[in-house]
Structures are given as structure tokens and as C-alpha cells.
Write an enzyme that holds these catalytic residues in place. Structure first.
Site, PDB file in Angstrom:
ATOM      1  N   ARG A 111      49.826  39.336  14.878  1.00 58.88           N
ATOM      2  CA  ARG A 111      49.360  40.176  15.992  1.00 58.88           C
ATOM      3  C   ARG A 111      48.269  39.387  16.700  1.00 58.88           C
ATOM      4  O   ARG A 111      47.244  39.049  16.082  1.00 58.88           O
ATOM      5  CB  ARG A 111      48.823  41.519  15.488  1.00 58.88           C
ATOM      6  CG  ARG A 111      48.066  42.277  16.559  1.00 58.88           C
ATOM      7  CD  ARG A 111      47.812  43.716  16.198  1.00 58.88           C
ATOM      8  NE  ARG A 111      49.042  44.493  16.227  1.00 58.88           N
ATOM      9  CZ  ARG A 111      49.093  45.819  16.280  1.00 58.88           C
ATOM     10  NH1 ARG A 111      47.976  46.520  16.295  1.00 58.88           N
ATOM     11  NH2 ARG A 111      50.249  46.456  16.301  1.00 58.88           N
ATOM     12  N   HIS A 138      55.627  44.019  22.357  1.00 60.63           N
ATOM     13  CA  HIS A 138      55.515  44.685  21.054  1.00 60.63           C
ATOM     14  C   HIS A 138      56.938  45.003  20.571  1.00 60.63           C
ATOM     15  O   HIS A 138      57.363  46.161  20.521  1.00 60.63           O
ATOM     16  CB  HIS A 138      54.679  45.955  21.191  1.00 60.63           C
ATOM     17  CG  HIS A 138      54.168  46.494  19.882  1.00 60.63           C
ATOM     18  ND1 HIS A 138      54.400  45.878  18.670  1.00 60.63           N
ATOM     19  CD2 HIS A 138      53.440  47.617  19.594  1.00 60.63           C
ATOM     20  CE1 HIS A 138      53.837  46.586  17.706  1.00 60.63           C
ATOM     21  NE2 HIS A 138      53.247  47.638  18.239  1.00 60.63           N
ATOM     22  N   GLN A 141      57.853  47.635  17.647  1.00 62.37           N
ATOM     23  CA  GLN A 141      57.683  49.028  18.059  1.00 62.37           C
ATOM     24  C   GLN A 141      58.908  49.504  18.837  1.00 62.37           C
ATOM     25  O   GLN A 141      59.429  50.607  18.598  1.00 62.37           O
ATOM     26  CB  GLN A 141      56.428  49.139  18.934  1.00 62.37           C
ATOM     27  CG  GLN A 141      56.172  50.539  19.455  1.00 62.37           C
ATOM     28  CD  GLN A 141      55.791  51.507  18.345  1.00 62.37           C
ATOM     29  OE1 GLN A 141      54.890  51.222  17.574  1.00 62.37           O
ATOM     30  NE2 GLN A 141      56.442  52.654  18.269  1.00 62.37           N
ATOM     31  N   ASP A 219      51.601  55.292  26.856  1.00 64.52           N
ATOM     32  CA  ASP A 219      50.749  54.486  25.977  1.00 64.52           C
ATOM     33  C   ASP A 219      49.335  54.528  26.569  1.00 64.52           C
ATOM     34  O   ASP A 219      49.134  55.033  27.685  1.00 64.52           O
ATOM     35  CB  ASP A 219      51.306  53.047  25.908  1.00 64.52           C
ATOM     36  CG  ASP A 219      50.565  52.171  24.904  1.00 64.52           C
ATOM     37  OD1 ASP A 219      49.859  52.708  24.031  1.00 64.52           O
ATOM     38  OD2 ASP A 219      50.683  50.933  24.994  1.00 64.52           O
ATOM     39  N   CYS A 259      53.607  55.210  21.112  1.00 59.11           N
ATOM     40  CA  CYS A 259      53.599  54.280  19.971  1.00 59.11           C
ATOM     41  C   CYS A 259      52.456  54.569  19.001  1.00 59.11           C
ATOM     42  O   CYS A 259      52.534  54.180  17.836  1.00 59.11           O
ATOM     43  CB  CYS A 259      53.495  52.849  20.492  1.00 59.11           C
ATOM     44  SG  CYS A 259      52.041  52.577  21.518  1.00 59.11           S
ATOM     45  N   ARG A 287      59.006  52.819  11.778  1.00 57.12           N
ATOM     46  CA  ARG A 287      58.491  51.444  11.750  1.00 57.12           C
ATOM     47  C   ARG A 287      58.835  50.765  10.424  1.00 57.12           C
ATOM     48  O   ARG A 287      59.115  49.562  10.388  1.00 57.12           O
ATOM     49  CB  ARG A 287      56.949  51.437  11.954  1.00 57.12           C
ATOM     50  CG  ARG A 287      56.470  51.853  13.343  1.00 57.12           C
ATOM     51  CD  ARG A 287      56.897  50.902  14.440  1.00 57.12           C
ATOM     52  NE  ARG A 287      56.446  49.542  14.209  1.00 57.12           N
ATOM     53  CZ  ARG A 287      55.267  49.049  14.577  1.00 57.12           C
ATOM     54  NH1 ARG A 287      54.426  49.811  15.256  1.00 57.12           N
ATOM     55  NH2 ARG A 287      54.934  47.790  14.328  1.00 57.12           N
TER      56      ARG A 287
HETATM   57  N1   CP Z   1      51.975  51.351  17.184  1.00 58.62           N
HETATM   58  C1   CP Z   1      51.315  50.380  16.548  1.00 58.62           C
HETATM   59  O1   CP Z   1      51.680  49.198  16.589  1.00 58.62           O
HETATM   60  O2   CP Z   1      50.235  50.798  15.832  1.00 58.62           O
HETATM   61  P1   CP Z   1      49.123  49.864  15.203  1.00 58.62           P
HETATM   62  O3   CP Z   1      48.352  49.264  16.320  1.00 58.62           O
HETATM   63  O4   CP Z   1      48.294  50.799  14.350  1.00 58.62           O
HETATM   64  O5   CP Z   1      49.788  48.807  14.372  1.00 58.62           O
HETATM   65  N1  NVA Z   2      49.296  48.817  24.352  1.00 57.74           N
HETATM   66  C1  NVA Z   2      48.575  49.048  23.117  1.00 57.74           C
HETATM   67  C2  NVA Z   2      49.531  49.230  21.991  1.00 57.74           C
HETATM   68  C3  NVA Z   2      48.910  49.474  20.651  1.00 57.74           C
HETATM   69  C4  NVA Z   2      49.935  49.623  19.565  1.00 57.74           C
HETATM   70  C5  NVA Z   2      47.632  47.886  22.863  1.00 57.74           C
HETATM   71  O1  NVA Z   2      48.040  46.734  23.026  1.00 57.74           O
HETATM   72  O2  NVA Z   2      46.480  48.134  22.506  1.00 57.74           O
END
Ligand code: CP
Ligand code: NVA
Length: 318
Positions: A111, A138, A141, A219, A259, A287
Site C-alpha cells: 500500500r 485500489h 477492493q 468514497d 469501501c 475482501r
Molecule cells: N477499504 C479498505 O481498503 O480499507 P482499509 O483502508 O482499512 O484497508
Molecule cells: N480513497 C480512499 C480509500 C481508502 C480505502 C483513500 O485512498 O484514502
């Protein structure tokens, strides 16, 4: 009716950085494999003897926990790097980190802030790299989201998926996912925060364009790393809040998706997220089988896939 075959997943190999790198059959195979792995008891030791490094530059609940649990349930060994080692390029160059990890483990889930860093990591690693969220995508997701919709809709025929809010990593992967699944996708975003001209997305700026939507997805208005923009975004995004009034404008028995994490009272109200048409906890539950399917597909673990070694030849991407 959805009629996806697990065997199609055998074609998924190498890295999973973006769903745009997948062919339709590969994506549909991932969905089928996810459903298959979800129903297995015992889980199947597809990762026996394999170690997977987890690099998280940003916070995570769902992605981190589901990958750790998935790796363990499949008989593998997750190794979570500490925050000091997880900031790509800080302690040592990305290429050195990538080549070191390639000596010891069988795959990497990362990540990251910068998608470009993720591409570098994948380029220099001789093992598969999975995108656990970047500033631009992502993918894990979006696969879970489509699996969730498969659970509630017998087919995509005549269905319209509408994303409302900030055009971001989540919406971009959803757009790719819907296109791979054959599900009509539209977005509704403020002018300044919509898709770029390079992205041929059907989109508009009017919240009332939710009319006809069978699924509404939203989101956060400021993603991780954009927190200092929140104040200025709040006002601009306010008309795009998903509340009961907006849901009523669909004129349909729409489902609501997010998400998570959600900022209740900003992009969505409590009453919508807690409603009986909200799928947010089914999305989160899905997930886990989806992370399993992605791991099995890219690590070639017990279900026939192309060798990770093919990475070096094709530059590391699907
Ligand atoms: N939706 C999602 O990816 O959640 P986290 O940021 O908690 O991993
Ligand atoms: N768009 C959000 C998604 C988190 C799962 C972010 O990147 O913070």
C-alpha cells in the site's frame, strides 16, 4: 445468470497493480475463484511454504487484516514490515528493497502513496507484487465490490452502477472492474474532481443524475494524503452527499456501497450506511476470499498459473 469459470483465473499471473492490465476472462476468473475459495472448508493450503511481505505506507484495517488472515488460512506466512521500513525509498532505494525481498519471500503486498513507486517496486522485484492501494488504484477492493454485487444481482443485464463523489483510486478501479464485468458504469463528480480527459469515463456533474442507478457507490472526499485539502473540499462536495434524499432520486430499489472507512455525515449519512440496502459490510467480508483468490492467482500456488519468473521477460506487468 453469471457463469464465470474458476479455470479462467489460471491466466492471471505476475503482478496485480491495476485491473486495466487484466483481460476480461482473467477478471471473471478471479471472481469465480473468490467465490470458490469463500465456500471451501477446510480452506485449502494453497500457500503452504510461501512467505508474503506486507508493506503499508498508509494506515489500513481491511486490507491489512484480510491479507494477513488470507495468507495464514491458506498455509502461508505473512511478514508485516514495520513503519520505518515501509516508507518506500526512505531507508534505502526501492530497487534494493525489491531485490532483497525477492531473495527471501514469494510475494509482496504493498500500500503506497505513489503508484509510480509501486511500479518501480514491481519492476525490480522478481516476485509478484500486489497493489494494496496506491494514489491511483485500489484493485483488490474493486474485485470484492463486484463479487458483492454478483451475490445480490443474478446478472449485470440492465443494471447501472453509479459512483458519486471524488474521482480517485477506488472509483478508477471500479470503472475498470465494471468494464471487465460488462456492467454499465457512470460517475457523478464535481467538475474539478472528475476523471481526466485521458479517461474515457461516462460522467456528469449533476447529483440528480443518480436517476436510474441500481447501485450508488461513494468514497471519502479527501483520500489518505489529501487531509490538508479537506476544508476546501467539504463545501464543494456537500451537494454530492449520499443521503436518503439522493437515494430517493434514483427512483429504483438501489443498493448503497462504500469501501470504508467512511466519514459519516460527510460523503454519506448514518441512515444510508445503516440502511437495509447498504452492502458495506458484505463488501468488507468479501475482501477475505478476494485476497485469497488474488494470492493464489499471482503466486501460482497450487492452481496452475504462469510462473512468476515470466515477470522478468515481460517487464513485470500483466
Ligand atoms: N477499504 C479498505 O481498503 O480499507 P482499509 O483502508 O482499512 O484497508
Ligand atoms: N480513497 C480512499 C480509500 C481508502 C480505502 C483513500 O485512498 O484514502
Amino acid at each position: 445468470m453469471h457463469n464465470y469459470s474458476t479455470t479462467a483465473a489460471v491466466a492471471v499471473h505476475s503482478d496485480l497493480l491495476s485491473l486495466s492490465h487484466l483481460r476480461r476472462q482473467e477478471f471473471q476468473g478471479l471472481l469465480a475463484l473468490s467465490a470458490d475459495l469463500r465456500s471451501r472448508n477446510p480452506f485449502g493450503q494453497f500457500l503452504q511454504g510461501k512467505s508474503v511481505a506486507l508493506i503499508f505506507e498508509k494506515p489500513s484495517l481491511r486490507t491489512r487484516v484480510t491479507f494477513e488472515v488470507a495468507i495464514r488460512q491458506l498455509g502461508g506466512w505473512p511478514i508485516m514490515l514495520g513503519s520505518a521500513e515501509s516508507r518506500l525509498g526512505e531507508r534505502e532505494p526501492i530497487q534494493d528493497l525489491a531485490r532483497n525481498l525477492s531473495c527471501w519471500v514469494d510475494g509482496i503486498v504493498a500500500r503506497v502513496f505513489s503508484h509510480h513507486d509501486l511500479e518501480d517496486l514491481a519492476l525490480f522485484a522478481s516476485i509478484p507484487v500486489i497493489n494494496g492501494l496506491s494514489n491511483s488504484e485500489h484493485p483488490c477492493q474493486a474485485v470484492a465490490d463486484l463479487l458483492t454485487l454478483m451475490d445480490v444481482w443474478p446478472s449485470w443485464s440492465g443494471k447501472e452502477f453509479v459512483y458519486v463523489g471524488d474521482w480517485n483510486n477506488v472509483s478508477r478501479s471500479l470503472w475498470h472492474a465494471c468494464s471487465l464485468a460488462g456492467l454499465r458504469f457512470r460517475a457523478i463528480c464535481p467538475d474539478k474532481y472528475g476523471p481526466s480527459q485521458a479517461e474515457p469515463v461516462e460522467w456528469s456533474t449533476k447529483p440528480s443524475d443518480v436517476k436510474g442507478a441500481d447501485a450508488i457507490y461513494t468514497d471519502v472526499w479527501a483520500s489518505m494524503g489529501q487531509e490538508d485539502e479537506l476544508e476546501e473540499r467539504l463545501e464543494l462536495f456537500r451537494p454530492y452527499q449520499v443521503n436518503e434524499k439522493l437515494i430517493a432520486k434514483t427512483g429504483k430499489h438501489t443498493v448503497f456501497m462504500h469501501c470504508l472507512p467512511a466519514h459519516r455525515g460527510q460523503e454519506v449519512t448514518d441512515s444510508v450506511i445503516e440502511s437495509d440496502y447498504s452492502l458495506v459490510f458484505q463488501q468488507a467480508a468479501n475482501r477475505l476470499p478476494v485476497e485469497k483468490a488474488i494470492l493464489v492467482a499471482v503466486l501460482g500456488a497450487g492452481i496452475q498459473t504462469e510462473k512468476a519468473g515470466a515477470k522478468r521477460k515481460n517487464g513485470g506487468q500483466l
